[in-house]
Design a protein around this motif. Structure first.
Motif, PDB file in Angstrom:
ATOM      1  N   LEU A  33       0.983  -1.092   0.360  1.00 15.62           N
ATOM      2  CA  LEU A  33      -0.001   0.038  -0.327  1.00 15.62           C
ATOM      3  C   LEU A  33       1.290   0.998   0.167  1.00 15.62           C
ATOM      4  O   LEU A  33       0.398   1.535  -0.444  1.00 15.62           O
ATOM      5  N   VAL A  37       0.896   2.855  -3.633  1.00 18.23           N
ATOM      6  CA  VAL A  37      -0.446   4.441  -3.549  1.00 18.23           C
ATOM      7  C   VAL A  37       0.179   5.482  -3.377  1.00 18.23           C
ATOM      8  O   VAL A  37       0.222   5.872  -3.932  1.00 18.23           O
ATOM      9  N   PHE A  38       0.944   5.258  -1.773  1.00 22.14           N
ATOM     10  CA  PHE A  38       1.329   6.475  -1.064  1.00 22.14           C
ATOM     11  C   PHE A  38       2.516   6.772  -1.756  1.00 22.14           C
ATOM     12  O   PHE A  38       2.034   8.436  -2.458  1.00 22.14           O
ATOM     13  N   ALA A  41       2.299   8.406  -5.897  1.00 19.41           N
ATOM     14  CA  ALA A  41       1.505   9.333  -5.280  1.00 19.41           C
ATOM     15  C   ALA A  41       1.515  10.522  -4.669  1.00 19.41           C
ATOM     16  O   ALA A  41       1.830  12.196  -5.696  1.00 19.41           O
ATOM     17  N   LEU A  42       2.683  10.393  -3.753  1.00 22.58           N
ATOM     18  CA  LEU A  42       2.619  11.435  -3.112  1.00 22.58           C
ATOM     19  C   LEU A  42       4.251  12.053  -3.903  1.00 22.58           C
ATOM     20  O   LEU A  42       4.856  13.342  -2.969  1.00 22.58           O
ATOM     21  N   GLY A  43       5.775  11.270  -4.601  1.00 18.03           N
ATOM     22  CA  GLY A  43       6.159  11.902  -5.153  1.00 18.03           C
ATOM     23  C   GLY A  43       7.369  11.575  -4.247  1.00 18.03           C
ATOM     24  O   GLY A  43       8.782  11.978  -3.929  1.00 18.03           O
ATOM     25  N   ALA A  44       7.740  10.915  -2.862  1.00 20.00           N
ATOM     26  CA  ALA A  44       7.681  10.644  -2.410  1.00 20.00           C
ATOM     27  C   ALA A  44       9.471   9.426  -2.360  1.00 20.00           C
ATOM     28  O   ALA A  44       8.537   8.717  -3.088  1.00 20.00           O
ATOM     29  N   ALA A  53      10.978  11.736   9.804  1.00 13.72           N
ATOM     30  CA  ALA A  53      11.386  12.145   8.355  1.00 13.72           C
ATOM     31  C   ALA A  53      12.232  13.553   9.096  1.00 13.72           C
ATOM     32  O   ALA A  53      12.282  13.823  10.255  1.00 13.72           O
ATOM     33  N   THR A  66       4.387  11.852  12.339  1.00 18.93           N
ATOM     34  CA  THR A  66       2.995  10.776  12.890  1.00 18.93           C
ATOM     35  C   THR A  66       2.358   9.779  12.986  1.00 18.93           C
ATOM     36  O   THR A  66       2.755   9.046  12.702  1.00 18.93           O
TER      37      THR A  66
END
Lengths: 348, 348
Positions: A33, A37-38, A41-44, A53, A66
């Motif tokens: 996931l 997905v993350f 989409a977040l370009g990370a 981080a 978080t």
């Protein structure tokens, strides 16, 4: 290098098209996931994944992390949702080598939650924050309709300062490192599970829920060359070792005889059909540092009550990259792979 | 000072002993929850309340803010949960005068949420973050059982840098300040409500959901003496004015004729029995600054598309402390009090 005898033993599960409980379990589905997905989409960058981080700001380095807390039930032997939400986030800051500066808390409450219970959770948070020497400086409250939540969810975010010179990161783990844990494994998951399943053990098993930031500080302040720190929460020690082995491109071997597991926890795991190496802790730390510094590190950790059960449990090998094995009491080796999901949903 | 003619007109509601929808509505019950449960338990100072906390770190000042987003439905005319979760937090940073540095996102997903929909929300977050020039640098995912959540809740936390010399805080608001808004009021609440209630208007009303950080920066970078900034989300403009009047110990008078409310929004409010002054915006800013600088501020705001509808809507008076009134078109005055709850739950 000879071919990996463990290859091809783990067929990929079919990818579901809706969110499954296992997507939150710290295992393979969660990894898929995040990576499927993350991150795109977040370009990370998946190589940059870490418990916190690190953000450059005004000449210093800030750790930023978080975590949503949805543990069920909200009160369990040894702790509650409120303190878990504080310790979990303080510990994630510490895993980046950071000193906690401030916390934020966001509550999503279900209509009908008794206000007394809410006040109790908030008091637990305050006590836990005081114990860690950090303040909750900002917050938010949302209320959702009855049946659209589950009492209380708390998301805590932590801000910490990484002292100059501290470089704690999975990519620093290398062959020859020793793997240490700060205490016995699997308490938290079993404590929560025993309440949820109505299991009564002769001696109730209390969660290890608690802070480890002072244990991290003890190693760093003594000048040890700590390569990486990680708290074995969802997915337990086995999942941490898998993540680190993959991120650092190394193999890791753990030794069954050296792994501290309380007898009551081991018994409960047997009854429940669980492997304690995959069961969550909430007050333990895994440390990677050069083998030559392991004895000194053990002394430093054992000087604290929360580190009294510290042990060296394994070592980092050259390869195959990403492979984690367990050397059993019988002298054989077995693969410690990522589970698809987690055996115990909603333990944090 | 003569006795306040409005005193005693608002009897206190009975305090319930469980969480009510109104506890999340931005009105009096929410204030009571914060002041009665959260602040005492956390040892925090109610006078310090602000959209962001400001934390001193390494010689600089960091803004730190967190918000849970539970909007229902997750997609509405003009936006969705994902972008709302980004703009809401970026805007809260801006309300402390801060430039956004980084965001964290924590997802609480309900088992069964289509992964396609999740991917869409995450893509919205990325687009919104790009528009604001900020990155989502860390995150978390938890999954709760079917029926124990509501699809997706997203908690975003923001970290920002407050430039040297910027002092934006409710306590700086003083008599003689002008009150500005950057555009028309109540769009977001009505946009969400119209989908939820299946209302069809001839012209669909789109949410104002969007960023205002660049509007805040325009005022600050021009060297205007901005005393306070606030985004009128839950509880709308009337709640913002009440909070500021109470925090600064001043009275505020708004002028009905000057309040920008779109005709379609006004009509929808009439049909629904709502007062647009209490309906949430998600892309508007309220600014307090010396009356002499108001014209220049309007010019600066109107130079941006998102500030095209900026207007001066009221002024700050000496007292009675905490009182907010509306000067109506007929020349009479009426009290704009805090509502007990909010007319529209789960609009953010």
């Amino acid at each position: 290098m000879s071919p990996d005898p463990f290859a091809l033993t783990c067929p990929r599960p079919l990818v579901p098209d809706t969110v499954q409980m296992a997507h939150g379990g710290g295992g393979r589905l969660m990894k898929e996931l995040i990576e499927g997905v993350f991150l795109p989409a977040l370009g990370a960058d998946p190589q940059g994944l870490h418990d916190s981080a690190v953000v450059e700001a005004g000449g210093g380095r800030l750790a930023f992390t978080t975590d949503g807390f949805v543990v069920h039930p909200r009160r369990f032997p040894g702790g509650d949702l409120g303190e878990l939400a504080v310790y979990g986030t303080v510990n994630d800051l510490a895993m980046a080598g950071a000193r906690p500066l401030a916390l934020a808390a966001a509550f999503i409450l279900e209509e009908g939650l008794p206000l007394d219970e809410l006040a109790g959770l908030v008091a637990s948070m305050k006590a836990a924050a005081d114990r860690c020497g950090v303040r909750i400086v900002t917050g938010d409250t949302k209320v959702v309709d009855r049946g659209k939540g589950d009492g209380a969810f708390i998301t805590t975010t932590g801000l910490g300062l990484v002292p100059a010179g501290v470089e704690v990161h999975p990519r620093r783990v290398r062959p020859g490192d020793a793997v240490l844990v700060t205490g016995d494994l699997g308490r938290h998951g079993i404590a929560v599970m025993s309440v949820r399943e109505g299991l009564a053990f002769e001696t109730p098993i209390a969660s290890d829920c608690g802070p480890v930031h002072h244990l991290a500080a003890a190693l760093l302040e003594a000048g040890l060359d700590v390569h990486c720190l990680r708290d074995p929460t969802r997915g337990g020690l086995a999942s941490v070792l898998n993540e680190i082995a993959a991120a650092a491109g190394v193999a890791i071997e753990a030794r069954e005889d050296d792994l501290p597991v309380d007898e009551a926890v081991a018994t409960a795991c047997e009854i429940l059909g669980l492997d304690p190496l995959y069961v969550a802790c909430e007050g333990r730390m895994v440390a990677f540092l050069p083998e030559a510094q392991a004895a000194r590190a053990l002394d430093l950790l054992r000087a604290h009550p929360e580190g009294a059960g510290a042990a060296v449990v394994g070592r980092v090998l050259d390869g195959p990259a990403g492979r984690v094995t367990l050397r059993t009491s019988l002298g054989t080796a077995r693969l410690l792979d990522l589970l698809s999901g987690e055996q115990l949903p909603r333990i944090c």
